[in-house]
Motif scaffolding. Structure first.
Motif, PDB file in Angstrom:
ATOM      1  N   THR A   4       0.847  -1.185   0.000  1.00  0.00           N
ATOM      2  CA  THR A   4       0.000   0.000   0.000  1.00  0.00           C
ATOM      3  C   THR A   4       0.885   1.238   0.000  1.00  0.00           C
ATOM      4  O   THR A   4       1.817   1.344   0.783  1.00  0.00           O
ATOM      5  N   ALA A   5       0.570   2.178  -0.882  1.00  0.00           N
ATOM      6  CA  ALA A   5       1.322   3.425  -0.950  1.00  0.00           C
ATOM      7  C   ALA A   5       0.996   4.270   0.278  1.00  0.00           C
ATOM      8  O   ALA A   5      -0.124   4.250   0.781  1.00  0.00           O
ATOM      9  N   THR A   6       1.994   5.002   0.752  1.00  0.00           N
ATOM     10  CA  THR A   6       1.772   5.888   1.889  1.00  0.00           C
ATOM     11  C   THR A   6       1.963   7.337   1.458  1.00  0.00           C
ATOM     12  O   THR A   6       2.707   7.643   0.533  1.00  0.00           O
ATOM     13  N   CYS A   7       1.289   8.210   2.162  1.00  0.00           N
ATOM     14  CA  CYS A   7       1.349   9.641   1.907  1.00  0.00           C
ATOM     15  C   CYS A   7       2.759  10.150   2.208  1.00  0.00           C
ATOM     16  O   CYS A   7       3.293   9.869   3.280  1.00  0.00           O
ATOM     17  N   ALA A  14      -2.358   6.074   1.330  1.00  0.00           N
ATOM     18  CA  ALA A  14      -2.792   6.982   0.267  1.00  0.00           C
ATOM     19  C   ALA A  14      -4.245   6.731  -0.100  1.00  0.00           C
ATOM     20  O   ALA A  14      -4.732   5.603  -0.051  1.00  0.00           O
ATOM     21  N   ASN A  15      -4.920   7.782  -0.488  1.00  0.00           N
ATOM     22  CA  ASN A  15      -6.310   7.722  -0.922  1.00  0.00           C
ATOM     23  C   ASN A  15      -6.318   7.678  -2.450  1.00  0.00           C
ATOM     24  O   ASN A  15      -5.562   8.405  -3.098  1.00  0.00           O
ATOM     25  N   HIS A  16      -7.176   6.874  -3.021  1.00  0.00           N
ATOM     26  CA  HIS A  16      -7.232   6.734  -4.484  1.00  0.00           C
ATOM     27  C   HIS A  16      -7.501   8.076  -5.173  1.00  0.00           C
ATOM     28  O   HIS A  16      -6.908   8.377  -6.203  1.00  0.00           O
ATOM     29  N   GLU A  17      -8.371   8.898  -4.615  1.00  0.00           N
ATOM     30  CA  GLU A  17      -8.752  10.174  -5.244  1.00  0.00           C
ATOM     31  C   GLU A  17      -7.663  11.228  -5.176  1.00  0.00           C
ATOM     32  O   GLU A  17      -7.607  12.119  -6.019  1.00  0.00           O
ATOM     33  N   THR A  18      -6.801  11.167  -4.166  1.00  0.00           N
ATOM     34  CA  THR A  18      -5.769  12.189  -3.997  1.00  0.00           C
ATOM     35  C   THR A  18      -4.364  11.605  -4.059  1.00  0.00           C
ATOM     36  O   THR A  18      -3.409  12.217  -3.593  1.00  0.00           O
ATOM     37  N   ARG A  19      -4.239  10.433  -4.632  1.00  0.00           N
ATOM     38  CA  ARG A  19      -2.966   9.730  -4.696  1.00  0.00           C
ATOM     39  C   ARG A  19      -1.873  10.599  -5.268  1.00  0.00           C
ATOM     40  O   ARG A  19      -2.115  11.308  -6.216  1.00  0.00           O
ATOM     41  N   PRO A  20      -0.705  10.669  -4.743  1.00  0.00           N
ATOM     42  CA  PRO A  20      -0.110   9.791  -3.742  1.00  0.00           C
ATOM     43  C   PRO A  20      -0.354  10.245  -2.313  1.00  0.00           C
ATOM     44  O   PRO A  20       0.238   9.721  -1.386  1.00  0.00           O
ATOM     45  N   CYS A  22      -2.819  11.242   1.164  1.00  0.00           N
ATOM     46  CA  CYS A  22      -3.952  10.627   1.861  1.00  0.00           C
ATOM     47  C   CYS A  22      -5.178  11.537   1.833  1.00  0.00           C
ATOM     48  O   CYS A  22      -6.294  11.063   2.000  1.00  0.00           O
TER      49      CYS A  22
END
Length: 54
Positions: A4-7, A14-20, A22
């Motif tokens: 999982t990617a981290t902010c 990370a959130n899908h809408e604001t990737r990379p 959160c």
């Protein structure tokens, strides 16, 4: 296992809408750092005019 990617700002997932990032807040913090000059991309120094004449 899926990694999982981290902010990059707060290290939260990370959130899908604001990737990379959160959240929009962390994205705005990052953008502010670019505007303030905290982040920069190095550029090679241009040769001085004296060096070009020789």
């Amino acid at each position: 296992m899926t990694k999982t990617a981290t902010c990059p700002i707060c290290k939260a997932p990370a959130n899908h809408e604001t990737r990379p990032f959160c959240s929009r807040r962390c994205a705005d913090i990052d953008l502010g750092r670019w505007f303030n000059g905290t982040y920069s991309i190095p550029v090679p120094a241009e040769p001085s005019e004296k060096n070009e004449e020789n």
